[in-house]
Write a protein that holds these residues in place. Structure first.
Motif, PDB file in Angstrom:
ATOM      1  N   ARG A 171       0.913  -1.103  -0.074  1.00 30.66           N
ATOM      2  CA  ARG A 171       0.128  -0.163  -0.038  1.00 30.66           C
ATOM      3  C   ARG A 171       0.814   1.153  -0.010  1.00 30.66           C
ATOM      4  O   ARG A 171       1.725   1.423   0.810  1.00 30.66           O
ATOM      5  CB  ARG A 171      -0.937   0.031   1.308  1.00 30.66           C
ATOM      6  N   ILE A 172       0.655   2.051  -1.062  1.00 34.47           N
ATOM      7  CA  ILE A 172       1.584   3.152  -1.003  1.00 34.47           C
ATOM      8  C   ILE A 172       0.773   4.453  -0.885  1.00 34.47           C
ATOM      9  O   ILE A 172      -0.376   4.875  -1.776  1.00 34.47           O
ATOM     10  CB  ILE A 172       2.182   3.300  -2.407  1.00 34.47           C
ATOM     11  N   GLU A 173       1.132   5.238   0.090  1.00 37.34           N
ATOM     12  CA  GLU A 173       0.451   6.211   0.400  1.00 37.34           C
ATOM     13  C   GLU A 173       1.302   7.518   0.204  1.00 37.34           C
ATOM     14  O   GLU A 173       2.263   7.907   1.026  1.00 37.34           O
ATOM     15  CB  GLU A 173      -0.200   6.303   2.002  1.00 37.34           C
ATOM     16  N   ASN A 174       0.695   8.748  -0.507  1.00 35.81           N
ATOM     17  CA  ASN A 174       1.792   9.703  -0.972  1.00 35.81           C
ATOM     18  C   ASN A 174       3.081   9.406  -1.047  1.00 35.81           C
ATOM     19  O   ASN A 174       4.158  10.027  -0.805  1.00 35.81           O
ATOM     20  CB  ASN A 174       1.674  10.975   0.295  1.00 35.81           C
ATOM     21  N   GLY A 175       3.469   8.344  -1.766  1.00 34.81           N
ATOM     22  CA  GLY A 175       4.822   8.020  -2.300  1.00 34.81           C
ATOM     23  C   GLY A 175       5.537   7.280  -1.215  1.00 34.81           C
ATOM     24  O   GLY A 175       6.643   6.739  -1.379  1.00 34.81           O
ATOM     25  N   ARG A 176       4.732   6.835  -0.181  1.00 36.07           N
ATOM     26  CA  ARG A 176       5.423   6.042   1.034  1.00 36.07           C
ATOM     27  C   ARG A 176       4.748   4.617   1.144  1.00 36.07           C
ATOM     28  O   ARG A 176       3.816   4.645   1.220  1.00 36.07           O
ATOM     29  CB  ARG A 176       5.504   6.588   2.453  1.00 36.07           C
ATOM     30  N   ILE A 177       5.693   3.612   1.239  1.00 34.87           N
ATOM     31  CA  ILE A 177       4.948   2.382   1.329  1.00 34.87           C
ATOM     32  C   ILE A 177       4.565   2.099   2.841  1.00 34.87           C
ATOM     33  O   ILE A 177       5.354   2.444   3.943  1.00 34.87           O
ATOM     34  CB  ILE A 177       6.051   1.262   1.119  1.00 34.87           C
ATOM     35  N   THR A 178       3.505   2.069   3.111  1.00 32.95           N
ATOM     36  CA  THR A 178       2.960   1.855   4.624  1.00 32.95           C
ATOM     37  C   THR A 178       2.775   0.650   5.005  1.00 32.95           C
ATOM     38  O   THR A 178       2.969   0.198   6.095  1.00 32.95           O
ATOM     39  CB  THR A 178       1.595   2.735   4.825  1.00 32.95           C
ATOM     40  N   ASN A 179       2.237  -0.410   4.053  1.00 27.71           N
ATOM     41  CA  ASN A 179       1.953  -1.654   4.500  1.00 27.71           C
ATOM     42  C   ASN A 179       2.565  -2.563   3.347  1.00 27.71           C
ATOM     43  O   ASN A 179       2.239  -2.228   2.246  1.00 27.71           O
ATOM     44  CB  ASN A 179       0.555  -1.965   4.796  1.00 27.71           C
ATOM     45  N   GLN A 180       2.993  -3.532   3.768  1.00 27.20           N
ATOM     46  CA  GLN A 180       3.607  -4.599   2.647  1.00 27.20           C
ATOM     47  C   GLN A 180       3.485  -6.010   3.271  1.00 27.20           C
ATOM     48  O   GLN A 180       3.477  -6.093   4.256  1.00 27.20           O
ATOM     49  CB  GLN A 180       4.893  -4.242   2.343  1.00 27.20           C
ATOM     50  N   LYS A 181       2.906  -7.004   2.254  1.00 27.88           N
ATOM     51  CA  LYS A 181       2.721  -8.379   2.748  1.00 27.88           C
ATOM     52  C   LYS A 181       3.018  -9.016   1.714  1.00 27.88           C
ATOM     53  O   LYS A 181       3.094  -8.845   0.629  1.00 27.88           O
ATOM     54  CB  LYS A 181       1.381  -8.453   3.174  1.00 27.88           C
ATOM     55  N   ALA A 182       3.687 -10.396   2.003  1.00 34.67           N
ATOM     56  CA  ALA A 182       3.949 -11.340   0.921  1.00 34.67           C
ATOM     57  C   ALA A 182       2.954 -12.195   1.074  1.00 34.67           C
ATOM     58  O   ALA A 182       2.254 -12.582   1.850  1.00 34.67           O
ATOM     59  CB  ALA A 182       5.450 -12.207   1.594  1.00 34.67           C
ATOM     60  N   CYS A 183       2.414 -12.783  -0.320  1.00 33.63           N
ATOM     61  CA  CYS A 183       1.428 -13.955  -0.417  1.00 33.63           C
ATOM     62  C   CYS A 183       1.504 -14.604  -1.628  1.00 33.63           C
ATOM     63  O   CYS A 183       2.288 -14.385  -2.315  1.00 33.63           O
ATOM     64  CB  CYS A 183       0.095 -12.809  -0.482  1.00 33.63           C
ATOM     65  N   GLY A 184       0.730 -15.546  -1.700  1.00 35.23           N
ATOM     66  CA  GLY A 184       0.679 -16.570  -2.556  1.00 35.23           C
ATOM     67  C   GLY A 184      -0.183 -16.022  -3.961  1.00 35.23           C
ATOM     68  O   GLY A 184      -0.806 -14.996  -3.561  1.00 35.23           O
TER      69      GLY A 184
END
Length: 152
Positions: A88-101
């Motif tokens: 999830r990128i909010e105003n150019g910053r990655i705020t949440n990141q997750k690994a998934c299948g």
């Protein structure tokens, strides 16, 4: 030397001390939970700007929050299979990141697009994250040429 001060004198002394006082933040007394709530309502950048406003004394001008989602494939190397990353990128910053299948990624992309969010694939090295099967076969044939397995 033990003079007692009257209430009026104490009040005047307190007013003199507090005359030039500005809070360090426009959000004084905000605990961690309150800060998270402000970030959800205003966005992280606007919350930080509001906190700085107390120091500067300037006017607070909120910026519109732009949110987009990006996904890409991370190769696991020779030891493991790769995984998809969704950020999830909010105003150019990655705020949440997750690994998934793969299946979980498709479900998340469908859900986000139904909500009206922008979702795009981030391509690494100008290649698609998933090579096509015929492309793999072609490179195999180019590498090894045509060959026959002879029986004993």
């Amino acid at each position: 030397m033990s003079e007692e001060l009257s209430e009026e004198q104490l009040q005047r002394m307190a007013e003199k001390l507090m005359a030039g006082y500005r809070p360090s933040s426009a959000l004084p007394g905000l605990d961690a939970e309150g800060r998270r709530m402000a970030e959800k309502l205003l966005g992280r950048d606007n919350t930080e700007a509001l906190q700085r406003r107390g120091r500067d004394g300037g006017r607070f001008r909120p910026k519109p929050v732009t949110v987009a989602y990006e996904y890409w494939f991370v190769d696991g190397g020779s030891h493991s299979m790769g995984r998809w990353q969704l950020a999830r990128i909010e105003n150019g910053r990655i705020t949440n990141q997750k690994a998934c299948g793969h299946n979980e990624l498709l479900a998340d992309i469908g859900r986000l697009r139904l909500e009206g969010q922008t979702v795009r694939e981030f391509k690494i090295d100008n290649r698609s994250a998933r090579p096509k099967a015929d492309g793999q076969r072609k490179t195999f044939v180019e590498r090894y040429g045509s060959f026959k397995i002879e029986g004993r």
